[in-house]
Scaffold this active site. Structure first.
Site, short mmCIF file in Angstrom:
data_model
loop_
_atom_site.label_atom_id
_atom_site.label_comp_id
_atom_site.label_asym_id
_atom_site.label_seq_id
_atom_site.Cartn_x
_atom_site.Cartn_y
_atom_site.Cartn_z
N GLU A 157 0.83 -1.20 0.00
CA GLU A 157 0.00 0.00 0.00
C GLU A 157 0.87 1.26 0.00
O GLU A 157 0.57 2.24 -0.68
CB GLU A 157 -0.93 -0.01 1.21
CG GLU A 157 -1.92 -1.17 1.19
CD GLU A 157 -2.52 -1.48 2.55
OE1 GLU A 157 -3.61 -2.07 2.57
OE2 GLU A 157 -1.90 -1.13 3.58
N ASP A 192 -11.34 -7.89 -1.80
CA ASP A 192 -11.97 -9.21 -1.86
C ASP A 192 -13.33 -9.15 -1.19
O ASP A 192 -13.63 -8.21 -0.45
CB ASP A 192 -11.09 -10.28 -1.19
CG ASP A 192 -10.82 -9.96 0.28
OD1 ASP A 192 -11.13 -10.80 1.14
OD2 ASP A 192 -10.29 -8.87 0.59
#
Length: 214
Positions: free
Chosen positions: A12, A180
Site C-alpha cells: 500500500e 476481496d
C-alpha cells in the site's frame, strides 16, 4: 493544510508514495493490526501535527452492490472483536471500548467532500469494522456480519486510528479499496488476485480526495 496518510503494508505504501510529492502530505506505514495502527497514528500526530489523518489501504467488502476495486469511505467505525461485558456498565455495546464512543464518526466536512468525489470509481459511504483477524473464510465473515449487518468493509486498522484521532481531536476519515469479498471467496484467492492484477490504479481515489481538500 497538512495531511497524514497511514497505511498498513509495504504494498500500500508503494502505491501511495508515488502519488504524492507535496511536503504537506505525509504517507507512512504503521504495520498490520490495531496496536501498530494506533502507535503509527500517535507518532504521526506527535511528529507531523497533521490537520487531518486518512487511513488508506484495502479491506474485505460486504454487500450485494459492492464490487472489487470499489471504495468504502467511513461514515463511522467500530471494532468487531471488542467486548467489555456488562458487569460494570450495562450500556456498553458490543464493539465498544468502555468509556469511549460505541462508534467513531468520520469528520463531517471530510465525509461530505468524499461523497462529492467524481473519480470513475464507485464510492460507498458506510460503516467500517476493524479487528485483529485477517478474514479468509466465509464462516468468519458471516460471524462478523451477523453482529454488524450494515458493515460495508472489514479491515485491521481503521478503527484503531479513529480512536487515536478521537483522543487527540484530529479529524479522521478512512478510504478502503475492496480487495476481496470474503462471503464469496475461497482461501483469500480474490485478495491475492487483487494484488497480482488490479491494485495498480486502485489508490488514485485517495489522491483525488486529497487534492479536493488541500
Amino acid at each position: 493544510m497538512k495531511i497524514g496518510i497511514i497505511v498498513a503494508m509495504d504494498k500500500e505504501l508503494q502505491q501511495l508514495q508515488q502519488l504524492f510529492s507535496d511536503s504537506n502530505v505525509m504517507v507512512r506505514k504503521c504495520g498490520i493490526g490495531k496496536v501498530n495502527a494506533a502507535l503509527g497514528a500517535q507518532q504521526m500526530i506527535n511528529e507531523f501535527h497533521p490537520d487531518c489523518i486518512i487511513s488508506s489501504g484495502c479491506a474485505g467488502g460486504n454487500g450485494d452492490d459492492i464490487k472489487i476495486q470499489d471504495i468504502i469511505v467511513s461514515t463511522e467505525l467500530c471494532y468487531h472483536d471488542v467486548y467489555c461485558g456488562t458487569a460494570i456498565d450495562d450500556t456498553t455495546q458490543y464493539g465498544q471500548v468502555q468509556g469511549l464512543p460505541a462508534r467513531y464518526q468520520a469528520d463531517h466536512q471530510l465525509l461530505e467532500k468524499a461523497k462529492e468525489l467524481n473519480c470513475g470509481v464507485k464510492v460507498h459511504p458506510g460503516l467500517i469494522v476493524t479487528g485483529d483477524w485477517f478474514v479468509d473464510t466465509k464462516e468468519k465473515m458471516r460471524s462478523i456480519i451477523d453482529l454488524f449487518p450494515e458493515a460495508k468493509a472489514v479491515d485491521m486498522e481503521s478503527c484503531a486510528i479513529a480512536q487515536t484521532c478521537y483522543i487527540n481531536k484530529v479529524p479522521f476519515i478512512s478510504f478502503r479499496v475492496v480487495s476481496d469479498m470474503p462471503l464469496y471467496d475461497t482461501d483469500a484467492s480474490q485478495y491475492h488476485d487483487f494484488w497480482a492484477t488490479v491494485a495498480e490504479h486502485s489508490f488514485q481515489v485517495t489522491k483525488t480526495f486529497v487534492e479536493s481538500i488541500i
